[in-house]
Design a protein around this motif. Structure first.
Motif, mmCIF file in Angstrom:
data_model
loop_
_atom_site.group_PDB
_atom_site.id
_atom_site.type_symbol
_atom_site.label_atom_id
_atom_site.label_comp_id
_atom_site.label_asym_id
_atom_site.label_seq_id
_atom_site.Cartn_x
_atom_site.Cartn_y
_atom_site.Cartn_z
ATOM 1 N N ALA A 1 38.760 47.929 29.907
ATOM 2 C CA ALA A 1 39.150 47.443 28.593
ATOM 3 C C ALA A 1 40.396 46.588 28.768
ATOM 4 O O ALA A 1 41.342 46.996 29.430
ATOM 5 N N VAL A 2 40.393 45.399 28.187
ATOM 6 C CA VAL A 2 41.536 44.495 28.266
ATOM 7 C C VAL A 2 42.483 44.879 27.136
ATOM 8 O O VAL A 2 42.301 44.483 25.991
ATOM 9 N N SER A 3 43.483 45.691 27.458
ATOM 10 C CA SER A 3 44.404 46.163 26.422
ATOM 11 C C SER A 3 45.546 45.188 26.186
ATOM 12 O O SER A 3 46.144 45.179 25.118
ATOM 13 N N LEU A 4 45.851 44.368 27.171
ATOM 14 C CA LEU A 4 46.902 43.364 27.053
ATOM 15 C C LEU A 4 46.361 42.070 27.654
ATOM 16 O O LEU A 4 46.402 41.878 28.857
ATOM 17 N N PRO A 5 45.808 41.182 26.803
ATOM 18 C CA PRO A 5 45.189 39.966 27.334
ATOM 19 C C PRO A 5 46.221 39.036 27.967
ATOM 20 O O PRO A 5 47.416 39.153 27.698
ATOM 21 N N PRO A 6 45.775 38.110 28.802
ATOM 22 C CA PRO A 6 46.699 37.147 29.399
ATOM 23 C C PRO A 6 47.467 36.396 28.315
ATOM 24 O O PRO A 6 46.922 36.090 27.252
ATOM 25 N N VAL A 7 48.728 36.101 28.589
ATOM 26 C CA VAL A 7 49.585 35.411 27.621
ATOM 27 C C VAL A 7 49.126 33.970 27.412
ATOM 28 O O VAL A 7 49.144 33.457 26.306
ATOM 29 N N HIS A 8 48.709 33.298 28.480
ATOM 30 C CA HIS A 8 48.341 31.889 28.413
ATOM 31 C C HIS A 8 46.878 31.679 28.772
ATOM 32 O O HIS A 8 46.548 30.918 29.671
ATOM 33 N N GLY A 9 45.989 32.370 28.090
ATOM 34 C CA GLY A 9 44.571 32.205 28.366
ATOM 35 C C GLY A 9 43.779 33.394 27.895
ATOM 36 O O GLY A 9 44.185 34.091 26.968
ATOM 37 N N GLN A 10 42.658 33.622 28.567
ATOM 38 C CA GLN A 10 41.796 34.730 28.168
ATOM 39 C C GLN A 10 40.898 35.143 29.320
ATOM 40 O O GLN A 10 40.725 34.428 30.294
ATOM 41 N N ILE A 11 40.302 36.319 29.156
ATOM 42 C CA ILE A 11 39.300 36.824 30.078
ATOM 43 C C ILE A 11 37.951 36.458 29.476
ATOM 44 O O ILE A 11 37.718 36.672 28.283
ATOM 45 N N GLU A 12 37.059 35.874 30.293
ATOM 46 C CA GLU A 12 35.757 35.429 29.807
ATOM 47 C C GLU A 12 34.639 35.907 30.729
ATOM 48 O O GLU A 12 34.840 36.059 31.926
ATOM 49 N N HIS A 13 33.448 36.078 30.173
ATOM 50 C CA HIS A 13 32.238 36.286 30.959
ATOM 51 C C HIS A 13 31.728 34.894 31.303
ATOM 52 O O HIS A 13 31.696 34.014 30.429
ATOM 53 N N ILE A 14 31.321 34.657 32.545
ATOM 54 C CA ILE A 14 30.960 33.294 32.937
ATOM 55 C C ILE A 14 29.733 32.762 32.199
ATOM 56 O O ILE A 14 29.557 31.553 32.100
ATOM 57 N N ASN A 15 28.908 33.630 31.649
ATOM 58 C CA ASN A 15 27.750 33.173 30.876
ATOM 59 C C ASN A 15 28.130 32.711 29.474
ATOM 60 O O ASN A 15 27.312 32.103 28.792
ATOM 61 N N TYR A 16 29.370 33.013 29.036
ATOM 62 C CA TYR A 16 29.826 32.653 27.694
ATOM 63 C C TYR A 16 31.204 32.011 27.775
ATOM 64 O O TYR A 16 32.185 32.566 27.271
ATOM 65 N N PRO A 17 31.310 30.838 28.406
ATOM 66 C CA PRO A 17 32.625 30.200 28.551
ATOM 67 C C PRO A 17 33.243 29.884 27.187
ATOM 68 O O PRO A 17 32.547 29.524 26.243
ATOM 69 N N GLY A 18 34.552 30.060 27.114
ATOM 70 C CA GLY A 18 35.284 29.794 25.876
ATOM 71 C C GLY A 18 35.350 30.968 24.924
ATOM 72 O O GLY A 18 36.045 30.917 23.922
ATOM 73 N N VAL A 19 34.629 32.038 25.226
ATOM 74 C CA VAL A 19 34.601 33.215 24.354
ATOM 75 C C VAL A 19 35.368 34.348 25.042
ATOM 76 O O VAL A 19 34.944 34.831 26.097
ATOM 77 N N PRO A 20 36.501 34.772 24.463
ATOM 78 C CA PRO A 20 37.248 35.860 25.097
ATOM 79 C C PRO A 20 36.488 37.180 24.996
ATOM 80 O O PRO A 20 35.772 37.429 24.025
ATOM 81 N N ILE A 21 36.646 38.011 26.029
ATOM 82 C CA ILE A 21 36.032 39.337 26.003
ATOM 83 C C ILE A 21 37.137 40.389 26.064
ATOM 84 O O ILE A 21 38.225 40.128 26.570
ATOM 85 N N SER A 22 36.845 41.543 25.530
ATOM 86 C CA SER A 22 37.839 42.622 25.523
ATOM 87 C C SER A 22 37.457 43.757 26.458
ATOM 88 O O SER A 22 38.208 44.715 26.607
ATOM 89 N N SER A 23 36.282 43.659 27.084
ATOM 90 C CA SER A 23 35.875 44.657 28.068
ATOM 91 C C SER A 23 34.837 44.043 29.000
ATOM 92 O O SER A 23 34.194 43.049 28.657
ATOM 93 N N TYR A 24 34.715 44.660 30.174
ATOM 94 C CA TYR A 24 33.723 44.252 31.144
ATOM 95 C C TYR A 24 33.506 45.414 32.101
ATOM 96 O O TYR A 24 34.292 46.345 32.152
ATOM 97 N N SER A 25 32.424 45.349 32.854
ATOM 98 C CA SER A 25 32.085 46.468 33.731
ATOM 99 C C SER A 25 32.425 46.163 35.187
ATOM 100 O O SER A 25 32.616 45.010 35.573
ATOM 101 N N GLN A 26 32.464 47.211 35.995
ATOM 102 C CA GLN A 26 32.650 47.044 37.435
ATOM 103 C C GLN A 26 31.483 46.242 38.008
ATOM 104 O O GLN A 26 31.666 45.427 38.906
ATOM 105 N N LEU A 27 30.305 46.427 37.454
ATOM 106 C CA LEU A 27 29.135 45.679 37.903
ATOM 107 C C LEU A 27 29.334 44.181 37.644
ATOM 108 O O LEU A 27 28.956 43.352 38.471
ATOM 109 N N ASP A 28 29.952 43.820 36.504
ATOM 110 C CA ASP A 28 30.277 42.414 36.219
ATOM 111 C C ASP A 28 31.226 41.851 37.271
ATOM 112 O O ASP A 28 31.084 40.707 37.709
ATOM 113 N N VAL A 29 32.206 42.644 37.685
ATOM 114 C CA VAL A 29 33.175 42.203 38.693
ATOM 115 C C VAL A 29 32.472 42.007 40.039
ATOM 116 O O VAL A 29 32.659 40.984 40.706
#
Length: 89
Positions: A40-68
């Motif tokens: 779970a992304v509890s503190l997102p990056p200050v100058h950007g965001q975490i994204e799933h590569i299939n949905y560029p431009g859309v910030p995500i708040s969680s991801y799985s170890q399998l995604d990594v």
């Protein structure tokens, strides 16, 4: 069981994108099913965001170890001033 999380800082410059690998966030909970671990992304990056590569431009708040493991998650800098090391939390 106990949960162990190791995270290294990710260094980004303005407009940069870094795909997360198991070198950055890696966790274990003592079970034999690491693919079921969720971050779970509890503190997102200050100058950007975490994204799933299939949905560029859309910030995500969680991801799985399998995604990594599949290299499907990126830390994306937003081109604003103040690039530098950002740690995932």
């Amino acid at each position: 069981g106990d949960i162990v999380l190791l995270a290294k800082p990710v260094t980004l410059t303005e407009g940069d994108r870094v795909t997360l690998t198991t070198d950055v966030p890696v966790a274990t909970d003592g079970t034999s099913k690491p693919e079921k671990l969720l971050y779970a992304v509890s503190l997102p990056p200050v100058h950007g965001q975490i994204e799933h590569i299939n949905y560029p431009g859309v910030p995500i708040s969680s991801y799985s170890q399998l995604d990594v493991v599949a290299q499907k998650v990126s830390d994306v800098h937003d081109n604003s001033h103040g690039g530098g090391k950002e740690a995932l939390r």
